[in-house]
Design an enzyme around this catalytic site. Structure first.
Site, PDB file in Angstrom:
ATOM      1  N   GLY A  11       0.529  -7.804  77.613  1.00 52.40           N
ATOM      2  CA  GLY A  11       1.109  -8.010  79.243  1.00 52.40           C
ATOM      3  C   GLY A  11       0.472  -7.157  79.688  1.00 52.40           C
ATOM      4  N   TYR A 145      18.726  -8.289  80.933  1.00 48.83           N
ATOM      5  CA  TYR A 145      17.515  -7.483  81.303  1.00 48.83           C
ATOM      6  C   TYR A 145      18.405  -5.901  80.281  1.00 48.83           C
ATOM      7  CZ  TYR A 145      14.024  -4.013  82.218  1.00 48.83           C
ATOM      8  OH  TYR A 145      12.834  -3.102  82.220  1.00 48.83           O
TER       9      TYR A 145
END
Ligand code: NAD
Ligand code: AKB
Length: 318
Positions: A11, A145
């Site tokens: 990431g 999330y």
């Protein structure tokens, strides 16, 4: 260089990865920090050390990279953030959970020895005490999330207790930085406001003027991450995720500070679906256990954060 570890950061093209890769390369040496992402990263990240394209949903490719570089530590930053995950709940859940299980399994099977995975203030929910939110309290997240982060925390603690995995984690507040744009969260307004103020002298906030949230400037977040990862294992007494705090403010308060730098700056308010997410999160965080266990201490508040943001973004836009 402090030791012989080789780090894989997954990431690396995102808001945190853009800064964290460069800090890790300074500490460990560029060739010891392998940046990876599904898409290419900033020029600085791409040109300063190794980069591998990786879809973290593919555990075979993950294993190949770990073997190729003899990776000993993984920093897993790939995720869908709160607002983006609400628009694609299947992908949000799949990416956020599978990426973590792929990385924890590497550590469980002894292929890497240490894992960093960030959680978020999104683990808290509408019935959590919202002021000075304690480490251990009601957690009833109501976004995909937040649910994925809460489940992730449970998995981290489970892998530590059952398999001895050295996994460490921080519940980041909203992060503010100037190098990379934020990746689709509810706290993104606090970064957008600086860019729009410098470009247009105005900003339309998607959160209401009195919506306070916990926030942190990126240099504090990077330092917290590195300090947690360098702390002796026996001082890390929480293996789910640590509360950490920087500062808290609402859109009206940050707008007033921006106005000190750009006197003609105007803010207007038009709330959207992110307002409900923000209202379900804490306003401020109690991080006394992080301070006690590994000596965490923040340096930036709203004033010195805004000063540094303005300095760097003015150079960038010039
Ligand atoms: P970001 O959205 O800016 O970056 C995420 C990166 O993951 C992107 O570069 C993206 O290309 C990459 N990615 C997406 N799918 C991928 C895949 N399948 N394989 C490989 N890479 C993939 O996010 P960020 O702000 O840098 O956040 C990093 C981590 O920190 C996340 O877990 C996030 O939940 C957490 N966090 C961030 C904040 C914040 O304010 N930025 C706050 C709390 C927690
Ligand atoms: C988001 O708003 O989704 C992130 C976070 C606080 O986790 N910035």
């Amino acid at each position: 260089m402090i030791n012989k570890d080789t780090i894989l950061l997954i990431g690396a093209s995102g808001q945190i990865g853009t800064d964290l890769t460069m800090s890790l390369r300074t500490i460990y040496g560029a060739s010891h920090v392998v940046a990876s992402d599904i898409k290419s990263a900033s020029t600085e990240v791409m040109e300063s050390g190794p980069f591998e394209q990786l879809d973290i949903m593919d555990p075979v490719r993950l294993n190949e990279i770990v073997l190729k570089y003899k990776v000993t530590q993984v920093y897993l930053l790939a995720a869908l953030l709160s607002a983006t995950a609400e628009k694609n709940i299947e992908l949000g859940w799949a990416l956020n959970m599978r990426s973590l299980s792929h990385v924890l399994d590497l550590a469980r099977h002894g292929k890497v020895k240490k894992v960093y995975w960030p959680s978020s203030i999104a683990v808290f929910g509408p019935t959590t005490p919202s002021v000075n939110t304690p480490q251990h309290t009601v957690m009833d997240p109501n976004t995909v999330y937040g649910i994925s982060k809460q489940a992730g925390e449970r998995w981290c603690e489970y892998y530590h207790q059952k398999f001895g995995v050295d996994v460490r984690s921080i519940r980041y507040p909203g992060l503010i930085s100037w190098k990379a744009k934020p990746g689709g969260g509810t706290t993104d307004y606090a970064v957008h406001i600086f860019h729009e103020a410098l470009k247009y002298g105005r900003y339309e906030s998607f959160l209401s003027e009195t919506t306070s949230l916990p926030m942190m400037y990126m240099p504090d977040a990077i330092r917290a991450t590195l300090e947690l990862m360098e702390a002796p294992a026996d001082s890390i007494k929480i293996r789910s995720s640590y509360n950490v705090a920087g500062t808290s403010f609402n859109p009206a308060e940050i707008a007033a500070v921006v106005k000190q730098y750009i006197p003609h700056f105007e803010i207007t308010y038009k709330t959207d679906e992110r307002q409900a997410i923000a209202k379900s999160w804490p306003q401020s965080i109690n991080d006394s256990l992080a301070r006690e266990h590994w000596n965490w201490k923040h340096e930036y508040d709203l004033g010195n954060m805004a000063e540094d943001m303005m300095l760097n973004l003015k150079k960038k836009y010039k």
